[in-house]
Design an enzyme around this catalytic site. Structure first.
Site, PDB file in Angstrom:
ATOM      1  N   HIS A 156       0.825  -1.218   0.000  1.00 36.74           N
ATOM      2  CA  HIS A 156       0.000   0.000   0.000  1.00 36.74           C
ATOM      3  C   HIS A 156       0.853   1.259   0.000  1.00 36.74           C
ATOM      4  CE1 HIS A 156      -3.935  -2.001   0.732  1.00 36.74           C
ATOM      5  NE2 HIS A 156      -3.118  -2.970   1.118  1.00 36.74           N
ATOM      6  N   ASP A 364       3.358   9.621  -0.695  1.00 36.93           N
ATOM      7  CA  ASP A 364       2.203   8.815  -0.312  1.00 36.93           C
ATOM      8  C   ASP A 364       1.980   7.738  -1.368  1.00 36.93           C
ATOM      9  OD1 ASP A 364      -0.049   8.059   1.123  1.00 36.93           O
ATOM     10  OD2 ASP A 364      -0.691  10.127   1.439  1.00 36.93           O
TER      11      ASP A 364
HETATM   12  C1  G6P Z   1      -1.279   2.908   6.297  1.00 36.80           C
HETATM   13  C2  G6P Z   1      -0.715   1.507   6.058  1.00 36.80           C
HETATM   14  C3  G6P Z   1      -1.671   0.455   6.586  1.00 36.80           C
HETATM   15  C4  G6P Z   1      -2.009   0.752   8.043  1.00 36.80           C
HETATM   16  C5  G6P Z   1      -2.578   2.164   8.175  1.00 36.80           C
HETATM   17  C6  G6P Z   1      -2.888   2.557   9.631  1.00 36.80           C
HETATM   18  O1  G6P Z   1      -2.369   3.137   5.485  1.00 36.80           O
HETATM   19  O2  G6P Z   1      -0.461   1.315   4.679  1.00 36.80           O
HETATM   20  O3  G6P Z   1      -1.086  -0.828   6.489  1.00 36.80           O
HETATM   21  O4  G6P Z   1      -2.907  -0.183   8.570  1.00 36.80           O
HETATM   22  O5  G6P Z   1      -1.634   3.072   7.653  1.00 36.80           O
HETATM   23  O6  G6P Z   1      -1.743   2.433  10.408  1.00 36.80           O
HETATM   24  P1  G6P Z   1      -1.696   1.561  11.741  1.00 36.80           P
HETATM   25  O7  G6P Z   1      -0.250   1.562  12.124  1.00 36.80           O
HETATM   26  O8  G6P Z   1      -2.571   2.278  12.699  1.00 36.80           O
HETATM   27  O9  G6P Z   1      -2.223   0.198  11.393  1.00 36.80           O
END
Ligand code: G6P
Length: 459
Positions: A156, A364
């Site tokens: 992602h 991003d």
């Molecule tokens: C980004 C990453 C995701 C992640 C999200 C939230 O979008 O690509 O993999 O889940 O951030 O971050 P966190 O550390 O709270 O899961």
């Protein structure tokens, strides 16, 4: 149809009456459509997590299998190697990278634990789809245990240029591990090209077709699959939300001033300090906007144990106080900065209300907020999207005002231009952006990836 098994670091298990937002919804919908299981971390820590078997829950026709992390695993795998090393590395932001060798070994052992706990839950006809930078070694670990069902992996975040990877501890190992999947998906063609180059140079893979690498007798397909939103559904949510009490209150507090709006996680990649500095420069260089504009930024707290995130919060607090103290007036606060997350419906309404969507990440993978801002606009009187060139979404939304997120004058000029932009130009730019979202759906993104995975293993 084959059962789909999604594996990601975090599993947002739906709670009674609560639906998660954004991409999580898409993955739930895919699983509900195809039938399947979502495996990963349940978001909690406990001392006995290592010896506790996965907890199985069912909701909306989907099975959720989750495990906890021990406090040490959380510290070294999640806060440490995933978010203090890999996250800034993937975003090519070396100044935020922190590396500890013992964190790397916990990163590997947590991936190993994901593998061990997942194995007994797998069936022969499964298709496995692994997500994101937390789980780079997992496909290889599963293969080493004899798993031969189709494995897809989607990143992602951006994928950095090969010279950045050289500073990754064991960068070559990560590449070789990723190459054990059947399909590797990235957000943009640049990310894909970076991976192909790195896989050849660092891991010794061979490019046997424009989208296919060969490595140790195994072929792996690579491609870009830009994550999408559901523009029509989001537009409806936004149109309804403008009549909600929260939006009425906001409008009355604006007293006719134009609204600039941003919404992000509070994350060093999001360019929040430079964004505020760009706004400050607007008020300095174009004093005509003083008293006539309000900037509302939502920056939901995130990864609070990572030192660079804590430092960011402190820096922002200083900047917010200074900006409002120096530029504000007795009856005008130029900047409103909220660290609590807001309901998705209300955010959609803020987007529709705002004359400017101000979205300036340093880098991003995609940035779905930019796409949501476009979708949320009133077609007759749309706002203007100011978007960082460094977001994957800028490849599609070229008709936005594209900016250098580090150049405060560029940001101030773009804000000034957007604030004074005639309606005809706003409509033209908006229409061009909206055309790019046309016909796309979030579900379509997931289905395109899975179709390609199926076609790849059938070759
Ligand atoms: C980004 C990453 C995701 C992640 C999200 C939230 O979008 O690509 O993999 O889940 O951030 O971050 P966190 O550390 O709270 O899961």
């Amino acid at each position: 149809m084959k059962r789909l098994v999604i594996v990601s670091n975090r599993v947002p298990v739906p709670k009674e009456g609560l639906r998660p937002g954004g991409l999580a919804v898409v993955l739930h919908d895919l699983l509900a459509l195809q039938g399947g299981m979502w495996f990963g971390w349940n978001g909690t820590t406990s001392a006995d997590a290592e010896t506790t078997p996965p907890q199985i829950q069912h909701a909306g026709g989907v099975e959720y299998a989750t495990i906890g992390l021990t406090p040490a695993e959380h510290k070294h795998y999640y806060t440490g190697f995933s978010n203090s090393t890999l996250w800034p590395l993937m975003h090519s932001l070396p100044e935020f990278i922190h590396f500890e060798r013992r964190e790397l070994s916990t990163y590997w052992s947590v991936n190993e634990r994901f593998c061990e706990n997942l194995l007994p839950l797998l069936r022969d006809d499964d298709t496995i789809w692994i997500h994101d930078y937390h789980l780079l070694p997992l496909a290889a670990q599963l293969r080493r245990k004899g798993v031969n069902m189709p494995i897809g992996f989607f990143l992602h975040t951006p994928f950095p240029a090969p010279d950045m990877l050289a500073i990754a501890p064991d960068g070559g190992t990560f590449l070789r591990d990723m190459l054990c999947a059947d399909l590797l998906g990235f957000q943009t063609s640049d990310d894909t090209a970076n991976f192909i180059f790195a896989a050849q140079r660092t891991a010794g893979a061979r490019l046997v077709a424009p989208d296919t690498l060969s490595f140790e007798g195994h072929t792996v397909r690579v491609g870009s699959f830009a994550v999408e939103i559901d523009p029509d559904a989001f537009a409806r949510t936004a149109a309804e939300a403008v009549e909600a009490p929260e939006l009425k209150q906001l409008r009355s507090s604006l007293a006719g001033r134009k609204l600039i709006f941003g919404v992000d996680r509070m994350d060093p990649t999001k360019g929040l300090c430079d964004r505020l500095a760009g706004y400050d420069r607007l008020l300095e260089s174009y004093p005509i906007w003083q008293r006539n504009v309000t900037f509302l930024q939502i920056a939901a707290e995130s990864r609070v144990d990572v030192p660079s995130y804590r430092a960011l919060r402190q820096e922002l607090e200083g900047m917010i106080g200074k900006l409002n103290a120096q530029r504000g007036q007795a009856d005008w606060t130029p900047l409103r900065f909220l660290t609590r997350g807001s309901a998705r419906r209300v955010v959609a309404g803020y987007m529709r209300q705002a004359q400017i969507g101000y979205i300036t990440p340093l880098r991003d993978g995609m940035n779905l907020v930019a796409k949501e801002y476009v979708a949320a606009q009133d077609p007759d009187d749309p706002g203007v999207l100011i978007l960082s060139r460094m977001a994957g979404a800028a490849r599609q939304l070229e008709a936005a005002l594209l900016v250098n997120p580090l150049d405060h004058d560029d940001l101030a000029d773009a804000l000034n231009r957007a604030l004074g932009m005639p309606k005809a130009e706003r409509r033209e730019r908006w229409q061009a952006c909206r055309t790019h979202l046309e016909g796309c759906t979030a579900l379509g993104w997931g289905q395109a990836f899975l179709r390609t995975l199926e076609a790849t293993v059938a070759r």
